[in-house]
Write an enzyme that holds these catalytic residues in place. Sequence first.
Site, PDB file in Angstrom:
ATOM      1  N   TYR A 195      -0.382   6.649  -4.382  1.00 56.55           N
ATOM      2  CA  TYR A 195      -1.456   7.546  -3.939  1.00 56.55           C
ATOM      3  C   TYR A 195      -1.384   8.846  -4.723  1.00 56.55           C
ATOM      4  CZ  TYR A 195      -4.695   9.960  -0.833  1.00 56.55           C
ATOM      5  OH  TYR A 195      -5.783  10.625  -0.330  1.00 56.55           O
ATOM      6  N   HIS A 236     -16.776  -9.283   4.298  1.00 58.02           N
ATOM      7  CA  HIS A 236     -17.414 -10.516   4.761  1.00 58.02           C
ATOM      8  C   HIS A 236     -18.644 -10.188   5.592  1.00 58.02           C
ATOM      9  CE1 HIS A 236     -17.681 -14.713   5.780  1.00 58.02           C
ATOM     10  NE2 HIS A 236     -17.545 -14.486   7.080  1.00 58.02           N
ATOM     11  N   TRP A 256       7.606   7.814   1.617  1.00 58.08           N
ATOM     12  CA  TRP A 256       6.958   7.962   0.318  1.00 58.08           C
ATOM     13  C   TRP A 256       7.868   8.739  -0.631  1.00 58.08           C
ATOM     14  CZ3 TRP A 256       1.846   6.197  -0.659  1.00 58.08           C
ATOM     15  CH2 TRP A 256       1.219   5.620   0.452  1.00 58.08           C
ATOM     16  N   CYS A 286      13.645  15.120  10.942  1.00 57.99           N
ATOM     17  CA  CYS A 286      12.953  13.820  10.993  1.00 57.99           C
ATOM     18  C   CYS A 286      13.960  12.706  10.741  1.00 57.99           C
ATOM     19  CB  CYS A 286      11.838  13.772   9.951  1.00 57.99           C
ATOM     20  SG  CYS A 286      10.854  12.250   9.994  1.00 57.99           S
ATOM     21  N   CYS A 333      13.720  10.024   5.639  1.00 58.50           N
ATOM     22  CA  CYS A 333      12.959  11.235   5.348  1.00 58.50           C
ATOM     23  C   CYS A 333      13.910  12.411   5.092  1.00 58.50           C
ATOM     24  CB  CYS A 333      12.014  11.548   6.510  1.00 58.50           C
ATOM     25  SG  CYS A 333      10.975  12.998   6.244  1.00 58.50           S
ATOM     26  N   CYS A 338     -21.186 -15.143   1.277  1.00 55.27           N
ATOM     27  CA  CYS A 338     -21.544 -14.926   2.676  1.00 55.27           C
ATOM     28  C   CYS A 338     -22.743 -13.986   2.813  1.00 55.27           C
ATOM     29  CB  CYS A 338     -20.352 -14.401   3.458  1.00 55.27           C
ATOM     30  SG  CYS A 338     -19.610 -12.901   2.763  1.00 55.27           S
TER      31      CYS A 338
END
Length: 785
Positions: free
Chosen positions: A271, A747, A216, A209, A204, A346
């Site tokens: 994203y 499902h 990302w 950090c 990062c 299903c």
Amino acid sequence: MTDVVSVDCGEAPIENVALALELLKDVDVSAYSIPNHESKIFKDECMFCYTSPYHPGGLYICLKTFTAFCEHHMREMAERRGRNVFLQLKSKKTRDETEEPREKIKRLAIGIDEGFCNEKMEVEDEYYLVIFPRLATRIPINLLSSHPIGVACDRIATTTSAERLELLQGASNAWDGEMKQVTKHVNLKQIDNPPVLPMSGWKCDVETCDLSENLWLNLTDGAIRCGRSQIIGDGVRSRGNNHMKMYYEEKHFPLVVKLGTIEESGVADVYSYDEDDAVANPNLEKHLAHFGLKMKEMKKSEKSTVELELDMNQKWEWARCQEDGENLETVFGPLHTGIVNIGSSCYINSVIQALLSIPDYVNILGKNAPVIMNDIDPCEMNESIPGQMAKLFSSLANGNFSKPPPNNEYNGVKPTQFRKVVGKGHIEFSTCRQQDAEEYLRHLIDKISTHVPIAYGDANAALRFKQQVRLVDESSGHVRYTEKEEFVLALPIPKTSLIPVDQEALRFSVPLTHCISAAFSEESIEGFTSPITGETRGARSCISMATFPDYLMIQVQRFQMGDDYQVKKMDVDVIVEDVIDLTPFRGIGVQPGEQLLPQENTEVDEKIVCELTSMGFTRNAAVKAVLNTKGQDLGGATEWIMRMMDDPTLNDPLPSQMASMNNEEVSGEEVEQLVMFGFTPHQAKYALKKEKDVNAAAEWLFNNGHSVPEESIQPVIDTPKEYRDGSGKYELVSFISHMGSSPHSGHYVCHALRSNRWILFNDEKVAVSKNPPKQLAYLYLYKRV
């Protein structure tokens, strides 16, 4: 002449050609037919049950009609219809190791209906001619080459079955999942003089950090920041300080990709912040190359956000609904038969198992099956909706396909043809994609209502009820009472009733009683114009129960339409009570002193219709959306239209309008002109009633001929519908749970109360439930007490 009775050879096949021909001397030529290239040959399962060639005894194929039967149903057919010449087919799976005797026909198979497997398998098909009633006298078909009946046997043996041909033709529809939308930033403007990034070893960029995971890359300027922390298990979180989101809020550079999820194929976790969704980026390789990153050399080392979310959902929702980790006792017998998943089916399996909790369906479609099937020609069984329903419900109810060990090799049924005929013509249910169980329930109920003759009984009567709608005109104070038919009570999830389950409010619960109260609460209708005063001051509306059915199906509306028109699931726990009382919500009708508004000749919610037409949809499409999403809100209706956009009949007139169209006369000469193009008279008449001009009708048929509805052979009889009524107190007897984030993926499983035990129906797996996850269900079935 040798008497046939004297040559019964027991279980051993005949080996002498002369003896075989002697047995055929008294077989009339009219007793069999030789199939041609257009003949449909059925040999995958019995027409009346789910016995296959792999079952003991195999199948018996009628040499007159080319339809197949188990021994039980073959005997019935022989005695009732006078058929006496059959081709017995016995199949077994083997590894491809040895060469077998010549009378055994071999076919290469991968997975044999169960799907792909790495092991090379072959199917050995043994064919024997038998003459009823001497079934033990079996003649191998290689002894019949000099007899005309041998030609018929050989063609049946070497021709692909009609069932398999249909499966192959529909195989391209098999799909399950959701497609990501392509980002609007495909042509993203990237900064000049970008930094050159290393192929690995990232961390990062924020000085405080130290994270080297969950990183990302911003595709605009090459900044690397950590993502948000996520729950990935019970009390376990991934590491992340949400620095990339903070960076977007500062710079407004929208498109990011998760480092460590990039594969050389181009698959990656991308994203878009301003689109607020995971997206597809066709130019990802180009965008990465801008920073010196070579996509073809990158290897995936981390899970994507979706994978982490799915892992979490599976560990919680999937594990709870399927009761993973529990040592569940398998159960067998009537009403405990599993249904094999034949490809994202299903939702069908769960709905059927839930309906088996209702005696009306078991008795009318199950126990009454012989009566229904006796009225259907075997050649028509595969296309008959009543026939396929009787076949499925009887096979599930009688226990013949739910045997305990060691006789459990052939347990479970595969309703392939049931799925096909019930879904035929429907833009969603005719595919092999996952679908919404509640929508399928309504579709199935409609098919039963329109295709199963009322003479057999009204199976849907147990679920059918009336709702009373009370509307108050705000301008005049006048009221209007209307009634509408329903089969499902839809309950909204009131956000004001959500209770945090944990301290971080990542999951919520809501009492079912609050959902019930919300469904019957009063709502405002904007834009309502008073027919009394002419003023547009709105109205108030609420529903109540006009009748209480024997069985009440409740839908908790977990799926909500977002502002981006994407359906998202509300993962909330519903606090369910086994016994509920809806008596306070019974409608009481017109009260003394109330003044009534004039009645409208419509059963649709005009508020939703108006909102849909204001979005640009046609009125026909809007009304269809409201009718097909009964009990749902604007979001549900909008989603329905969006899914149906490719349906060429979406904007066509409604059935009531079509009925008046059908009464119109068309020119016989114009019909003949269209028939000369290869269309049927029914298609020609349908098109001419739509387009009037023969040229326009021809053009419409060439483009939309496949969408012409089936011709109604029998006149529609308007039989009064039965509305049962009684106490409003109910107890829970079954529920259907959904696992996943969308009704079109994930499902479904069903839990049902059988002999005072909760039973889990997870496709072909049937077992006693230890911890029925009632709080996670989507549909609840209650029985009146």
